[in-house]
Design a protein around this motif. Structure first.
Motif, PDB file in Angstrom:
ATOM      1  N   PRO A  61      64.703  28.978  85.467  1.00 40.77           N
ATOM      2  CA  PRO A  61      64.088  30.263  87.170  1.00 40.77           C
ATOM      3  C   PRO A  61      65.673  29.828  87.652  1.00 40.77           C
ATOM      4  O   PRO A  61      66.068  28.736  87.770  1.00 40.77           O
ATOM      5  N   PHE A  62      65.584  30.821  88.664  1.00 46.45           N
ATOM      6  CA  PHE A  62      66.519  31.509  88.858  1.00 46.45           C
ATOM      7  C   PHE A  62      66.456  32.535  90.374  1.00 46.45           C
ATOM      8  O   PHE A  62      66.289  33.455  89.415  1.00 46.45           O
ATOM      9  N   PHE A  63      66.160  32.114  91.513  1.00 47.52           N
ATOM     10  CA  PHE A  63      66.258  33.346  92.428  1.00 47.52           C
ATOM     11  C   PHE A  63      67.253  33.593  93.324  1.00 47.52           C
ATOM     12  O   PHE A  63      66.685  32.984  94.387  1.00 47.52           O
TER      13      PHE A  63
ATOM     14  N   ASN B 189      58.667  34.252  80.604  1.00 47.58           N
ATOM     15  CA  ASN B 189      58.240  34.523  79.116  1.00 47.58           C
ATOM     16  C   ASN B 189      59.077  33.177  78.540  1.00 47.58           C
ATOM     17  O   ASN B 189      59.622  32.470  77.832  1.00 47.58           O
ATOM     18  N   LEU B 190      60.272  33.757  78.828  1.00 49.00           N
ATOM     19  CA  LEU B 190      61.429  33.480  78.628  1.00 49.00           C
ATOM     20  C   LEU B 190      61.625  31.768  78.788  1.00 49.00           C
ATOM     21  O   LEU B 190      62.469  30.841  78.199  1.00 49.00           O
ATOM     22  N   TRP B 191      61.814  31.558  80.051  1.00 43.99           N
ATOM     23  CA  TRP B 191      61.526  30.498  80.632  1.00 43.99           C
ATOM     24  C   TRP B 191      60.700  29.379  79.847  1.00 43.99           C
ATOM     25  O   TRP B 191      61.344  28.289  79.924  1.00 43.99           O
ATOM     26  N   GLU B 192      59.598  29.714  80.002  1.00 40.93           N
ATOM     27  CA  GLU B 192      58.477  28.461  78.507  1.00 40.93           C
ATOM     28  C   GLU B 192      58.774  28.757  77.676  1.00 40.93           C
ATOM     29  O   GLU B 192      58.901  27.637  77.033  1.00 40.93           O
ATOM     30  N   LYS B 193      59.362  29.330  77.147  1.00 40.58           N
ATOM     31  CA  LYS B 193      60.053  29.418  75.350  1.00 40.58           C
ATOM     32  C   LYS B 193      61.014  28.349  75.638  1.00 40.58           C
ATOM     33  O   LYS B 193      61.128  27.719  74.764  1.00 40.58           O
ATOM     34  N   HIS B 194      61.719  28.786  76.737  1.00 39.26           N
ATOM     35  CA  HIS B 194      63.156  27.844  76.524  1.00 39.26           C
ATOM     36  C   HIS B 194      62.867  26.346  76.870  1.00 39.26           C
ATOM     37  O   HIS B 194      63.372  25.614  75.945  1.00 39.26           O
TER      38      HIS B 194
ATOM     39  N   ARG C 246      67.452  17.728  83.458  1.00 44.82           N
ATOM     40  CA  ARG C 246      68.081  17.664  82.817  1.00 44.82           C
ATOM     41  C   ARG C 246      67.770  18.917  81.876  1.00 44.82           C
ATOM     42  O   ARG C 246      66.474  19.821  82.385  1.00 44.82           O
ATOM     43  N   LEU C 247      69.052  19.653  81.240  1.00 41.46           N
ATOM     44  CA  LEU C 247      69.291  20.811  81.313  1.00 41.46           C
ATOM     45  C   LEU C 247      68.006  21.286  79.856  1.00 41.46           C
ATOM     46  O   LEU C 247      68.309  20.460  78.771  1.00 41.46           O
ATOM     47  N   VAL C 248      67.621  22.177  79.331  1.00 38.81           N
ATOM     48  CA  VAL C 248      66.888  22.488  78.082  1.00 38.81           C
ATOM     49  C   VAL C 248      67.862  23.589  77.487  1.00 38.81           C
ATOM     50  O   VAL C 248      67.499  23.515  76.045  1.00 38.81           O
ATOM     51  N   THR C 249      68.858  24.139  78.363  1.00 42.90           N
ATOM     52  CA  THR C 249      69.430  25.157  77.812  1.00 42.90           C
ATOM     53  C   THR C 249      70.140  24.142  76.320  1.00 42.90           C
ATOM     54  O   THR C 249      70.573  25.022  75.870  1.00 42.90           O
ATOM     55  N   VAL C 250      70.735  23.645  77.452  1.00 46.71           N
ATOM     56  CA  VAL C 250      71.995  22.629  76.749  1.00 46.71           C
ATOM     57  C   VAL C 250      71.729  21.352  76.741  1.00 46.71           C
ATOM     58  O   VAL C 250      72.030  20.521  77.656  1.00 46.71           O
ATOM     59  N   ASN C 251      71.411  20.770  75.253  1.00 46.23           N
ATOM     60  CA  ASN C 251      70.864  19.513  75.395  1.00 46.23           C
ATOM     61  C   ASN C 251      71.683  18.283  74.737  1.00 46.23           C
ATOM     62  O   ASN C 251      72.420  18.722  73.684  1.00 46.23           O
TER      63      ASN C 251
END
Length: 399
Positions: free
Chosen positions: A195-197, A288-293, A319-324
């Motif tokens: 998420p980013f707002f 949907n993209l946020w949930e999938k990642h 913990r970052l979900v995109t770069v583990n």
């Protein structure tokens, strides 16, 4: 052509490329770039347009609309900088900071170090706010720094790909605005995956990269300015030092100021690709993209923990979900694991960067590559590579 009587120099034989280019197929599951959607790649084969042609301006307008959705903003000040994430990084700093102004930089990985370096090159008085690798800044730590230094700008990296941390941005926009400070955020490895707002969080400037979650080739840096940021740009006492990144000029090319004037040749084919990537994101939907990642991050770690592997970032909330980032256990040859994945599966995973070299592996789950099958392949490569070193998945690692 030489003057009369002068011999013409002999043309040397070509030493450059010959024949048709040959590129191996790789599955890029490191910290980026990630593989791009074939639909996005195909867009680059479309006919070139002039960079000042009305049909190309229409494509630029569509890109800006897609960026507003991706950033979650109503701001008209969105664009693509012609270059990778560093182009957006330099654009934010060179436009929003004047020589002698104070700049507080959150330094918790290599990107904070680079931003501080760039800030110093542009004449800012940089205050390094340091944190050990694998940790983020608390709200209270940032509040203390902003209220103490009253900086012109505060920089934070939402997701640091060198350490695998995810910085919480909640409440920071309000804090900065109360103290006359602009909030600048790096989202190169997070945008589209978490998420980013921009508006709701009070972000003033943000830059990203095309080649990660967005799923396009490298070469475009999505950028956002708030009205406060543009007001700062327009009230500068000095011109931005960089002509290339001057958003008075680049912004005008993108129609920020209700006109279109030439600044440079827009990256026509790259913009086609970004237009398609943003269309795919809109069709999939951000939630949907946020949930999938997040889901695939959880699946990756369920498999890694079965092998006895541990996360580098201890606090799950950070913990970052995109770069583990995965700890390298004692006695394990980290590079041999990376080499095995590439040699066996044409699969790219990376080691650490900067202060984490030799300490971690980095696995990216981003954009087009965020699929259950790709996560399973990464897990298989780890299992087999560790078995090859005598580290069985069902046994704990020994010191």
């Amino acid at each position: 052509m030489g003057r009369e009587g002068e011999p013409i120099p002999e043309v040397k034989a070509p030493e450059g490329p010959k024949g048709v280019i040959n590129v191996p197929q790789r599955l890029l599951m490191g910290p980026g770039p990630a593989n791009a959607n074939p639909r996005v790649l195909a867009a680059q084969c479309l006919p070139l347009l002039g960079h000042m042609h009305p049909p190309f301006f229409k494509i630029m307008d569509e890109i800006q609309a897609g960026l507003r959705y991706l950033f979650q903003t109503e701001s008209k000040y969105t664009c693509l900088m012609s270059g990778t994430g560093h182009a957006g990084m330099e654009a934010c700093i060179s436009n929003l900071l004047e020589p002698g102004e104070t700049f507080v930089v959150g330094d918790k990985g290599i990107w904070g170090l680079r931003v501080a370096d760039i800030g110093e090159r542009f004449g800012a008085k940089v205050v390094h706010l340091k944190k050990d690798a694998g940790h983020t800044f608390s709200y209270d730590e940032l509040k203390e720094a902003v209220e103490k230094h009253k900086p012109a700008a505060l920089f934070l990296c939402q997701g640091d790909s060198s350490t695998g941390v995810h910085q919480n941005l909640s409440g920071l926009g309000e804090l900065c605005h109360k103290n006359g400070t602009l909030l600048i955020i790096d989202t190169v490895c997070t945008l589209g995956g978490v998420p980013f707002f921009a508006d709701a969080w009070g972000i003033d400037a943000m830059y990203s990269g095309s080649q990660k979650v967005i799923g396009a080739p490298p070469g475009a840096s999505p950028l956002f300015f708030s009205q406060r940021a543009v007001d700062k740009l327009k009230s500068r006492k000095t011109k931005p030092i960089s002509f290339c990144w001057d958003l008075n000029l680049v912004g005008d090319y993108w129609g920020w100021y209700n006109s279109r004037s030439y600044h440079h040749t827009g990256m026509v084919s790259t913009w086609y690709a970004m237009r398609e990537a943003l269309a795919v994101i809109g069709e999939d939907g951000l939630e949907n993209l946020w949930e999938k990642h997040q889901r695939l991050h959880n699946e990756l770690w369920a498999g890694l923990k079965e092998m006895g592997l541990e996360p580098f970032v201890e606090d799950p909330a950070e913990r970052l979900v995109t770069v583990n980032c995965i700890k390298v256990p004692p006695g394990v040859d980290w590079k041999a694991v990376i080499d095995y994945a590439m040699d066996t599966y044409n699969l790219e995973i990376w080691g650490g960067l900067g202060q984490t070299v030799g300490k971690i592996w980095r696995v990216g789950i981003m954009g087009y590559n965020a699929t259950p099958g790709n996560v399973e392949l990464v897990l298989a490569a780890f299992r087999e590579a560790l078995k090859k070193q005598g580290k069985l998945p069902d046994r704990p690692f020994l010191t």
